[in-house]
Design a protein around this motif. Structure first.
Motif, PDB file in Angstrom:
ATOM      1  N   GLY A  43       0.809  -1.209   0.000  1.00 23.73           N
ATOM      2  CA  GLY A  43       0.000   0.000   0.000  1.00 23.73           C
ATOM      3  C   GLY A  43       0.836   1.249   0.000  1.00 23.73           C
ATOM      4  O   GLY A  43       0.379   2.303  -0.394  1.00 23.73           O
ATOM      5  N   LYS A  78     -10.897  -5.645  -8.329  1.00 23.59           N
ATOM      6  CA  LYS A  78     -10.954  -6.030  -6.916  1.00 23.59           C
ATOM      7  C   LYS A  78      -9.819  -6.994  -6.557  1.00 23.59           C
ATOM      8  O   LYS A  78      -9.227  -6.916  -5.482  1.00 23.59           O
ATOM      9  N   GLU A  82      -5.036  -3.890  -5.253  1.00 30.71           N
ATOM     10  CA  GLU A  82      -4.246  -3.672  -4.031  1.00 30.71           C
ATOM     11  C   GLU A  82      -2.819  -4.171  -4.183  1.00 30.71           C
ATOM     12  O   GLU A  82      -1.922  -3.743  -3.460  1.00 30.71           O
ATOM     13  N   PRO A 117     -16.766   0.633  -4.296  1.00 35.48           N
ATOM     14  CA  PRO A 117     -15.777   0.177  -3.304  1.00 35.48           C
ATOM     15  C   PRO A 117     -14.489  -0.309  -3.944  1.00 35.48           C
ATOM     16  O   PRO A 117     -13.422  -0.222  -3.318  1.00 35.48           O
ATOM     17  N   ALA A 118     -14.548  -0.802  -5.194  1.00 39.45           N
ATOM     18  CA  ALA A 118     -13.318  -1.205  -5.878  1.00 39.45           C
ATOM     19  C   ALA A 118     -12.406  -0.001  -6.085  1.00 39.45           C
ATOM     20  O   ALA A 118     -11.183  -0.087  -5.909  1.00 39.45           O
ATOM     21  N   THR A 120     -12.494   2.964  -4.303  1.00 36.91           N
ATOM     22  CA  THR A 120     -12.000   3.494  -3.033  1.00 36.91           C
ATOM     23  C   THR A 120     -10.926   2.582  -2.435  1.00 36.91           C
ATOM     24  O   THR A 120      -9.962   3.069  -1.837  1.00 36.91           O
ATOM     25  N   SER A 121     -11.076   1.276  -2.621  1.00 40.59           N
ATOM     26  CA  SER A 121     -10.048   0.345  -2.119  1.00 40.59           C
ATOM     27  C   SER A 121      -8.741   0.512  -2.880  1.00 40.59           C
ATOM     28  O   SER A 121      -7.652   0.468  -2.288  1.00 40.59           O
ATOM     29  N   GLY A 124      -7.093   3.593  -1.601  1.00 42.55           N
ATOM     30  CA  GLY A 124      -6.561   3.397  -0.260  1.00 42.55           C
ATOM     31  C   GLY A 124      -5.290   2.576  -0.238  1.00 42.55           C
ATOM     32  O   GLY A 124      -4.442   2.746   0.643  1.00 42.55           O
ATOM     33  N   ALA A 125      -5.132   1.685  -1.218  1.00 41.56           N
ATOM     34  CA  ALA A 125      -3.950   0.826  -1.268  1.00 41.56           C
ATOM     35  C   ALA A 125      -2.726   1.546  -1.820  1.00 41.56           C
ATOM     36  O   ALA A 125      -1.601   1.065  -1.649  1.00 41.56           O
ATOM     37  N   SER A 157     -19.509   4.173   0.897  1.00 45.71           N
ATOM     38  CA  SER A 157     -18.321   3.338   0.717  1.00 45.71           C
ATOM     39  C   SER A 157     -17.036   4.022   1.169  1.00 45.71           C
ATOM     40  O   SER A 157     -15.945   3.512   0.918  1.00 45.71           O
TER      41      SER A 157
END
Length: 286
Positions: A43, A78, A82, A117-118, A120-121, A124-125, A157
């Motif tokens: 990350g 997804k 990450e 959410p994909a 935002t994830s 975030g990563a 999300s």
């Protein structure tokens, strides 16, 4: 005016992204400064080991985009975003384009499949990556784009907190992040919960500081959408009215935008309204 303005950003962004991102040419992108060179990344953006899955993830996303297999795009994003900055960037980029095709006809399906959410994830990563953050904000703006349900889903999300973090940490230093992140802020703050959560994440202060940081760079959209975002944030959250009125540089940021781009009729209306509009929509002392 603000909603039309934010939706107009989607139209301009669509033209720009379509030029940059023809689906036929997608596979040629992969050697940019944000390419991970086939490495698996943490990350923090640090290469840790080679990951041979990355080319497959790239190919799957491109094929899904070309074939209209939206679930393949989202599921692959997804699975791989990450692990790879490149997959995160290209995934957000593809989602941005797909959300804007055919007048937004694919937006509902993308949201149902979990594109929000994909995105935002993925952001975030890879917080240190300006490219991922800029394209992630573009994707969130494209997915929300004035639709109340999608805006609510994006906020739910964690989109408001993500955008608030990006604006504070990268907005003043990168013009593409600034432009796309401010547009996302304006979109997400049409929702009262979004406006409140963005305010709690420091968006009012960050928008003002980002406008100030970029005033000398000739980017009218940053100033225009900055004023639109401030107006929307204040309009939908009383606490943001106090934040805006109490900011020591808010008035000067808006005045500087008017001085620099006062011949732009839309900017004159939106930014000027913060200072001299009807009392209901005037959030700074004129």
């Amino acid at each position: 005016m603000v909603q039309e303005l934010v939706r107009g950003q989607g139209i301009r962004m669509r033209a720009a992204v379509t030029t940059l991102l023809s689906l036929v040419a997608l596979t040629r992108f992969g050697h940019s400064a944000d390419s991970d060179g086939g490495q698996c990344e943490s990350g923090a953006g640090k290469a840790t080991s080679r990951d041979d899955r990355i080319p497959g993830w790239k190919t799957a996303m491109f094929e899904g985009a070309n074939n209209g297999s939206l679930h393949l795009v989202v599921d692959t994003m997804k699975a791989g975003a990450e692990h790879s900055r490149l997959v995160a960037f290209q995934g957000c980029r593809i989602v941005t384009l797909l959300a804007q095709l055919e007048g937004g006809a694919k937006r509902d399906d993308l949201c149902v499949l979990g594109a929000i959410p994909a995105v935002t994830s993925a952001m975030g990563a890879h917080k240190p990556s300006a490219k991922v953050q800029a394209m992630g904000c573009a994707a969130m703006q494209a997915l929300a784009d004035g639709n109340a349900n999608h805006t609510e889903a994006t906020v739910r999300s964690g989109g408001a907190e993500v955008v608030g973090w990006v604006m504070a940490h990268l907005g003043p230093y990168n013009d593409r992040v600034a432009e796309y992140c401010i547009a996302a802020t304006a979109s997400l703050s049409m929702d009262a919960t979004g406006a409140a959560r963005l305010g709690n994440a420091g968006a009012v202060e960050s928008v003002v500081e980002t406008m100030r940081a970029h005033i000398g760079k000739g980017k009218v959209d940053i100033q225009l959408f900055g004023c639109a975002a401030l107006q929307r944030l204040a309009e939908n959250c009383e606490a943001n009215v106090k934040r805006l009125a109490g900011h020591p540089h808010a008035i000067s940021a808006v005045v500087d935008a008017l001085k620099k781009f006062g011949d732009h009729p839309t900017l004159l209306s939106v930014c000027g309204g913060l200072l001299q509009g009807p009392q209901k929509h005037r959030y700074l002392p004129g």
